[in-house]
Structure formats: C-alpha cells, structure tokens
Design a protein around this motif. Sequence first.
Motif, PDB file in Angstrom:
ATOM      1  N   PRO A  65     -13.193  52.902 -33.178  1.00 30.73           N
ATOM      2  CA  PRO A  65     -13.992  51.917 -32.441  1.00 30.73           C
ATOM      3  C   PRO A  65     -14.217  50.676 -33.304  1.00 30.73           C
ATOM      4  CG  PRO A  65     -15.025  54.085 -32.421  1.00 30.73           C
ATOM      5  CD  PRO A  65     -13.927  54.125 -33.436  1.00 30.73           C
ATOM      6  N   ARG A  66     -14.369  49.535 -32.664  1.00 26.06           N
ATOM      7  CA  ARG A  66     -14.480  48.265 -33.383  1.00 26.06           C
ATOM      8  C   ARG A  66     -15.627  48.236 -34.376  1.00 26.06           C
ATOM      9  NH1 ARG A  66     -12.570  47.912 -28.532  1.00 26.06           N
ATOM     10  NH2 ARG A  66     -11.033  46.390 -27.869  1.00 26.06           N
ATOM     11  N   TYR A  67     -16.813  48.679 -33.943  1.00 26.79           N
ATOM     12  CA  TYR A  67     -17.983  48.588 -34.819  1.00 26.79           C
ATOM     13  C   TYR A  67     -18.613  49.954 -35.054  1.00 26.79           C
ATOM     14  CZ  TYR A  67     -17.445  43.627 -34.014  1.00 26.79           C
ATOM     15  OH  TYR A  67     -16.930  42.363 -33.929  1.00 26.79           O
ATOM     16  N   ASP A  86     -18.025  48.811 -28.105  1.00 20.39           N
ATOM     17  CA  ASP A  86     -17.791  47.376 -28.224  1.00 20.39           C
ATOM     18  C   ASP A  86     -16.506  46.939 -27.542  1.00 20.39           C
ATOM     19  OD1 ASP A  86     -20.112  46.468 -29.931  1.00 20.39           O
ATOM     20  OD2 ASP A  86     -19.367  48.180 -31.042  1.00 20.39           O
ATOM     21  N   ASP A  87     -16.014  47.773 -26.637  1.00 23.16           N
ATOM     22  CA  ASP A  87     -14.864  47.383 -25.840  1.00 23.16           C
ATOM     23  C   ASP A  87     -15.271  46.195 -24.976  1.00 23.16           C
ATOM     24  OD1 ASP A  87     -12.965  47.174 -23.685  1.00 23.16           O
ATOM     25  OD2 ASP A  87     -12.259  49.158 -24.253  1.00 23.16           O
ATOM     26  N   VAL A  92     -22.340  46.303 -19.609  1.00 23.61           N
ATOM     27  CA  VAL A  92     -23.681  46.680 -20.030  1.00 23.61           C
ATOM     28  C   VAL A  92     -24.592  46.788 -18.816  1.00 23.61           C
ATOM     29  CG1 VAL A  92     -25.688  46.016 -21.400  1.00 23.61           C
ATOM     30  CG2 VAL A  92     -23.389  45.540 -22.256  1.00 23.61           C
ATOM     31  N   ILE A  93     -25.116  47.995 -18.561  1.00 23.46           N
ATOM     32  CA  ILE A  93     -26.067  48.188 -17.465  1.00 23.46           C
ATOM     33  C   ILE A  93     -27.447  47.813 -17.957  1.00 23.46           C
ATOM     34  CG2 ILE A  93     -27.118  49.857 -15.883  1.00 23.46           C
ATOM     35  CD1 ILE A  93     -24.611  51.560 -16.148  1.00 23.46           C
ATOM     36  N   GLU A  94     -27.716  48.234 -19.171  1.00 18.55           N
ATOM     37  CA  GLU A  94     -29.039  48.017 -19.724  1.00 18.55           C
ATOM     38  C   GLU A  94     -28.890  47.749 -21.208  1.00 18.55           C
ATOM     39  OE1 GLU A  94     -31.937  51.019 -18.361  1.00 18.55           O
ATOM     40  OE2 GLU A  94     -32.618  51.032 -20.432  1.00 18.55           O
ATOM     41  N   LEU A 104     -24.146  51.760 -21.002  1.00 19.14           N
ATOM     42  CA  LEU A 104     -22.915  51.040 -20.717  1.00 19.14           C
ATOM     43  C   LEU A 104     -22.022  51.819 -19.769  1.00 19.14           C
ATOM     44  CD1 LEU A 104     -23.717  49.526 -23.427  1.00 19.14           C
ATOM     45  CD2 LEU A 104     -21.301  49.382 -23.856  1.00 19.14           C
ATOM     46  N   GLN A 105     -21.270  51.089 -18.987  1.00 21.68           N
ATOM     47  CA  GLN A 105     -20.219  51.702 -18.177  1.00 21.68           C
ATOM     48  C   GLN A 105     -18.905  51.546 -18.919  1.00 21.68           C
ATOM     49  OE1 GLN A 105     -20.960  49.436 -14.508  1.00 21.68           O
ATOM     50  NE2 GLN A 105     -20.678  51.358 -13.446  1.00 21.68           N
ATOM     51  N   CYS A 106     -18.049  52.545 -18.816  1.00 20.71           N
ATOM     52  CA  CYS A 106     -16.737  52.469 -19.442  1.00 20.71           C
ATOM     53  C   CYS A 106     -15.911  51.400 -18.705  1.00 20.71           C
ATOM     54  CB  CYS A 106     -16.049  53.829 -19.401  1.00 20.71           C
ATOM     55  SG  CYS A 106     -15.500  54.330 -17.768  1.00 20.71           S
TER      56      CYS A 106
END
Length: 119
Positions: A65-67, A86-87, A92-94, A104-106
């Motif tokens: 993953p990026r971060y 961090d894709d 972002v839902i919340e 987050l949603q994928c």
Amino acid sequence: MEATVANAVMTHAPTQPTTVDYATLSPAAQDTFDRLMEQADITASATEYEALMTAAIAITGIGRPRYNEIFKCACPCTCPVIFDADDPDAHVIEESGGYNLGRLQCPTCADQHPTPAEQ
Ligand SMILES: [Zn+2]
Ligand SMILES: [Zn+2]
C-alpha cells in the motif's frame, strides 16, 4: 539518467494483489485482522498505529500500500474487499476524526455503489 535506490527496489515487482477478499482469509487470519483494525481505530499512538497496520498488511498478503494503510470496504453492500487506503479510486464515506480510521469504499464499490457525500 538518474536511477534512485528506491526505484531500483521497486523494479522487482511482486505479484501480490492490490486488493484481498476478506472472505478468502482463514478464520484465524480474519480474527487477527479484525482485532488489529479495532486496535488501530482506538490507538492514540502513531507508532502503534503503524505497527498494527504493518501486521494487518502482512496477514492479508496485500501488495505494498502507498502509505502503509489498508482498510476493509465500508460499503453498505457488505463488500469483503480489503484494499490500499490511499488508492486514489477509493471513496471516502466518512473522514477519520484525527488520525484513526475513517470509512472508505473500495474502488469497485466507489464505481458501482456510489454513496452520496455527507452534507
Ligand atoms: Zn467494496
Ligand atoms: Zn459496495
């Protein structure tokens, strides 16, 4: 031509997936993953958060993953996908309040089950 050491390391691209289906993990791995994410959500220590995320990433076998952050999809469709937090295609839902977990949603759900942004 300037080749950095970082780039040299990245050229050995692993075949690890960028998303992992939670349902394919063993029950023990699911259990450990859940506990790691719960702890990551409540810890007040950035160092501990990093360590918890690193452990969760190792368990899922997800590709870099990026971060150093992964989330399980929070889509209402009960999607089991674990993905890079961090894709750029994740939705972002919340927002997280502070430095703990947001929702987050994928990328797939962001595309197929768009959730209205909270007003
Ligand atoms: Zn999803
Ligand atoms: Zn969904």
